[in-house]
Design a protein around this motif. Structure first.
Motif, PDB file in Angstrom:
ATOM      1  N   ILE A   1       3.321 -35.361  -5.956  1.00 51.07           N
ATOM      2  CA  ILE A   1       3.840 -34.761  -7.189  1.00 51.07           C
ATOM      3  C   ILE A   1       4.101 -35.871  -8.188  1.00 51.07           C
ATOM      4  O   ILE A   1       4.733 -36.883  -7.852  1.00 51.07           O
ATOM      5  N   THR A   2       3.605 -35.707  -9.415  1.00 53.28           N
ATOM      6  CA  THR A   2       3.806 -36.724 -10.439  1.00 53.28           C
ATOM      7  C   THR A   2       3.631 -36.092 -11.810  1.00 53.28           C
ATOM      8  O   THR A   2       3.418 -34.882 -11.932  1.00 53.28           O
ATOM      9  N   GLY A   3       3.743 -36.888 -12.852  1.00 53.54           N
ATOM     10  CA  GLY A   3       3.578 -36.388 -14.202  1.00 53.54           C
ATOM     11  C   GLY A   3       3.492 -37.514 -15.197  1.00 53.54           C
ATOM     12  O   GLY A   3       3.779 -38.676 -14.886  1.00 53.54           O
ATOM     13  N   LYS A   4       3.087 -37.183 -16.389  1.00 56.42           N
ATOM     14  CA  LYS A   4       2.944 -38.177 -17.448  1.00 56.42           C
ATOM     15  C   LYS A   4       4.303 -38.469 -18.066  1.00 56.42           C
ATOM     16  O   LYS A   4       4.990 -37.559 -18.539  1.00 56.42           O
ATOM     17  N   ARG A   5       4.696 -39.733 -18.054  1.00 56.78           N
ATOM     18  CA  ARG A   5       5.972 -40.117 -18.656  1.00 56.78           C
ATOM     19  C   ARG A   5       5.818 -40.159 -20.174  1.00 56.78           C
ATOM     20  O   ARG A   5       4.943 -40.846 -20.698  1.00 56.78           O
ATOM     21  N   TYR A   6       6.675 -39.421 -20.859  1.00 56.47           N
ATOM     22  CA  TYR A   6       6.630 -39.368 -22.319  1.00 56.47           C
ATOM     23  C   TYR A   6       6.995 -40.736 -22.882  1.00 56.47           C
ATOM     24  O   TYR A   6       8.131 -41.180 -22.772  1.00 56.47           O
ATOM     25  N   TYR A   7       6.005 -41.404 -23.486  1.00 56.58           N
ATOM     26  CA  TYR A   7       6.190 -42.730 -24.078  1.00 56.58           C
ATOM     27  C   TYR A   7       6.841 -43.705 -23.085  1.00 56.58           C
ATOM     28  O   TYR A   7       7.885 -44.291 -23.352  1.00 56.58           O
ATOM     29  N   ALA A   8       6.180 -43.885 -21.904  1.00 52.47           N
ATOM     30  CA  ALA A   8       6.582 -44.984 -21.036  1.00 52.47           C
ATOM     31  C   ALA A   8       6.620 -46.253 -21.872  1.00 52.47           C
ATOM     32  O   ALA A   8       7.566 -47.037 -21.811  1.00 52.47           O
ATOM     33  N   HIS A   9       5.554 -46.475 -22.635  1.00 54.46           N
ATOM     34  CA  HIS A   9       5.532 -47.343 -23.822  1.00 54.46           C
ATOM     35  C   HIS A   9       4.766 -46.568 -24.886  1.00 54.46           C
ATOM     36  O   HIS A   9       3.789 -45.878 -24.555  1.00 54.46           O
ATOM     37  N   ASP A  10       5.146 -46.708 -26.135  1.00 51.34           N
ATOM     38  CA  ASP A  10       4.415 -45.961 -27.167  1.00 51.34           C
ATOM     39  C   ASP A  10       3.042 -46.551 -27.455  1.00 51.34           C
ATOM     40  O   ASP A  10       2.218 -45.929 -28.132  1.00 51.34           O
TER      41      ASP A  10
ATOM     42  N   GLU B   1      -3.094 -31.678  -3.824  1.00 49.20           N
ATOM     43  CA  GLU B   1      -3.224 -31.185  -2.459  1.00 49.20           C
ATOM     44  C   GLU B   1      -4.402 -31.863  -1.777  1.00 49.20           C
ATOM     45  O   GLU B   1      -5.513 -31.873  -2.297  1.00 49.20           O
ATOM     46  N   ARG B   2      -4.137 -32.442  -0.595  1.00 47.36           N
ATOM     47  CA  ARG B   2      -5.221 -33.062   0.177  1.00 47.36           C
ATOM     48  C   ARG B   2      -6.024 -31.997   0.911  1.00 47.36           C
ATOM     49  O   ARG B   2      -5.458 -31.061   1.477  1.00 47.36           O
ATOM     50  N   MET B   3      -7.346 -32.143   0.922  1.00 52.69           N
ATOM     51  CA  MET B   3      -8.201 -31.228   1.671  1.00 52.69           C
ATOM     52  C   MET B   3      -9.497 -31.938   2.056  1.00 52.69           C
ATOM     53  O   MET B   3      -9.883 -32.938   1.440  1.00 52.69           O
ATOM     54  N   ILE B   4     -10.140 -31.439   3.062  1.00 53.76           N
ATOM     55  CA  ILE B   4     -11.421 -31.985   3.521  1.00 53.76           C
ATOM     56  C   ILE B   4     -12.539 -31.086   2.998  1.00 53.76           C
ATOM     57  O   ILE B   4     -12.561 -29.885   3.261  1.00 53.76           O
ATOM     58  N   VAL B   5     -13.451 -31.667   2.224  1.00 54.66           N
ATOM     59  CA  VAL B   5     -14.600 -30.947   1.666  1.00 54.66           C
ATOM     60  C   VAL B   5     -15.870 -31.640   2.141  1.00 54.66           C
ATOM     61  O   VAL B   5     -16.102 -32.812   1.830  1.00 54.66           O
ATOM     62  N   ASP B   6     -16.692 -30.930   2.917  1.00 59.31           N
ATOM     63  CA  ASP B   6     -17.943 -31.492   3.456  1.00 59.31           C
ATOM     64  C   ASP B   6     -17.691 -32.817   4.177  1.00 59.31           C
ATOM     65  O   ASP B   6     -18.440 -33.786   4.027  1.00 59.31           O
TER      66      ASP B   6
ATOM     67  N   LYS C   1     -10.595 -35.037  -0.157  1.00 56.99           N
ATOM     68  CA  LYS C   1     -10.510 -34.825  -1.599  1.00 56.99           C
ATOM     69  C   LYS C   1      -9.070 -34.466  -1.971  1.00 56.99           C
ATOM     70  O   LYS C   1      -8.283 -34.020  -1.141  1.00 56.99           O
ATOM     71  N   TRP C   2      -8.734 -34.675  -3.249  1.00 54.44           N
ATOM     72  CA  TRP C   2      -7.426 -34.304  -3.769  1.00 54.44           C
ATOM     73  C   TRP C   2      -7.626 -33.227  -4.834  1.00 54.44           C
ATOM     74  O   TRP C   2      -8.298 -33.452  -5.840  1.00 54.44           O
ATOM     75  N   LYS C   3      -7.060 -32.044  -4.621  1.00 54.03           N
ATOM     76  CA  LYS C   3      -7.140 -30.961  -5.591  1.00 54.03           C
ATOM     77  C   LYS C   3      -5.906 -30.996  -6.482  1.00 54.03           C
ATOM     78  O   LYS C   3      -4.769 -30.944  -6.007  1.00 54.03           O
ATOM     79  N   ARG C   4      -6.116 -31.083  -7.781  1.00 54.45           N
ATOM     80  CA  ARG C   4      -5.010 -31.116  -8.732  1.00 54.45           C
ATOM     81  C   ARG C   4      -4.571 -29.707  -9.110  1.00 54.45           C
ATOM     82  O   ARG C   4      -5.386 -28.863  -9.442  1.00 54.45           O
TER      83      ARG C   4
END
Length: 415
Positions: A345-354, A369-374, A378-381
């Motif tokens: 879980i993460t997110g964009k920090r509003y103006y970490a630096h402008d 979410e981690r999953m196995i594809v073929d 993979k990571w599904k956002r």
């Protein structure tokens, strides 16, 4: 979530470092006015709850309800039972938010209490981490805070029911502190030690433990290196020996059997760049701990796969998780969907630096979410929230930053 006032429990995910989440627990048990310590009637207390705007959020994987708690500036958030009423509250910036009984159809309710004044430098509130820990042993959680400016590392003493004002105490003044963690360096199963990420590379890499109760200085300092190692820090068992190691962007320190007095051995095995939080997790299930981290002031979330070469030496392979947005300054791992596997879980920090790359692009809060594809990992956002000024066992997400304080209530168990 328990909307009927029964003994429901829920878990909160909170932002420990400027605008993105990490995990703690919350309890939505109902309480009576006397137990809360309030001196007003139940009707008067009901009128003190802040008005919370709510909208739907999340996606089909996990639905959330977004609660806007405060649109004032802050940089971080913590969760703890501040008044010992059995229900977990929210601490962010100059305020703590007392959780009351949930309201049917709306969810948790909060009363806002201002408990301190904090200075501002440029566009930052001088408070980049809040950690709840009982420093003086009185049973009430105190708050450890850090700053890059006037007071780098302090703790605020919770007055409990005494009615006295909160008191600020200095822990460290020798270096700016970007963020600080509660960690389990002593391998007791409880994260009660402090690990700051110092901004001054010439300042010793140090962890702090609580002294014996009654000591003149409540903190004991343990320096493991005469210098620090750049933007980013984390902990975890890197080599599988059962001890908690310290991970920096330039390598990792192997914990000795006695972390207080033994020698910490440095392994310069990688160069991660200017990262945010660094997590140790066996991503691919091969029994070897890997690393998950991000570039705090640029584009990119990555995991570093640990392998062994023919001679048994560790080698690290970098894998991209997502580079479509920037400023993932902090991130955490938690089991959001109850499948027994930790999600990111993460997110964009509003103006970490402008002036950071992508600083003016839309904000967002995401989980992966981690999953196995073929046969490939993979990571599904999943989008929790995008392009905004951003007791039932479910894990909620709490986000704080320059754009405000928001609670994302996990509704998975209500489907």
């Amino acid at each position: 979530m328990d909307h009927g006032g029964k003994g429901g429990r829920r878990q909160f995910l909170k932002s420990v470092g400027a605008g993105v989440p990490a995990a703690v627990f919350s309890n939505t048990r109902s309480k009576d006015t006397a137990r809360s310590g309030s001196v007003v009637t139940a009707e008067e207390e009901s009128g003190r709850y802040i008005h919370i705007a709510t909208v739907a959020a999340g996606d089909d994987a996990i639905p959330f309800r977004k609660h806007t708690l405060d649109l004032g500036i802050s940089e971080t958030v913590a969760v703890a039972d501040m008044n010992k009423d059995g229900r977990f509250d929210i601490i962010s910036g100059e305020n703590w938010y007392e959780q009351g009984p949930p309201e049917i159809g709306i969810g948790p309710r909060f009363i806002k209490h201002k408990f301190r004044d904090l200075p501002y430098t440029f566009d930052y509130q001088e408070n980049l981490s809040d950690l709840a820990i009982d420093v003086n042993g009185d049973g009430y959680p105190d708050i450890v805070s850090c700053s890059y400016w006037t007071k780098p590392l302090t703790w605020w003493e919770n007055p409990g029911r005494s009615g006295r004002p909160w008191r600020e105490h200095l822990i460290e003044s020798g270096s700016a502190v970007e963020f600080v963690f509660l960690v389990d360096i002593l391998n007791t199963g409880r994260p009660l030690q402090l690990l700051p990420q110092f901004g001054n590379r010439d300042f010793p890499l140090t962890w702090y433990e609580l002294a014996e109760r009654g000591a003149r200085d409540p903190w004991v300092r343990h320096a493991i290196s005469p210098r620090s190692y750049g933007h980013g820090i984390g902990v975890g068992d890197v080599n599988g020996d059962g001890r908690i190691d310290i991970v920096t962007p330039q390598g990792w320190f192997e914990a000795p059997p006695d972390p207080r007095n033994g020698q910490w051995v440095f392994h310069a095995e990688f160069e991660l760049g200017a990262t945010g939080f660094i997590h140790v997790e066996d991503v691919d299930g091969d029994g070897l701990p890997d690393l998950i981290t991000s570039l705090a002031h640029d584009y990119g979330i990555f995991w570093y796969e640990q392998k062994k070469d023919a001679l048994g030496n560790r080698v690290w392979t970098k894998h991209l998780i997502d580079n479509s947005w920037s400023q993932a300054h902090a991130l955490t791992l938690a089991d959001l969907n109850g499948d027994g596997q930790l999600e990111l879980i993460t997110g964009k920090r509003y103006y970490a630096h402008d002036h950071d790359p992508g600083a003016n692009e839309p904000l967002g809060v995401y989980w992966y979410e981690r999953m196995i594809v073929d046969g490939t990992l993979k990571w599904k956002r999943h989008v929790l929230d995008y392009s905004t000024r951003t007791g039932d066992g479910d894990q909620d997400v709490i986000v704080a930053g320059k754009s405000g304080l928001f609670l994302f209530e996990n509704l998975a168990s209500q489907r």
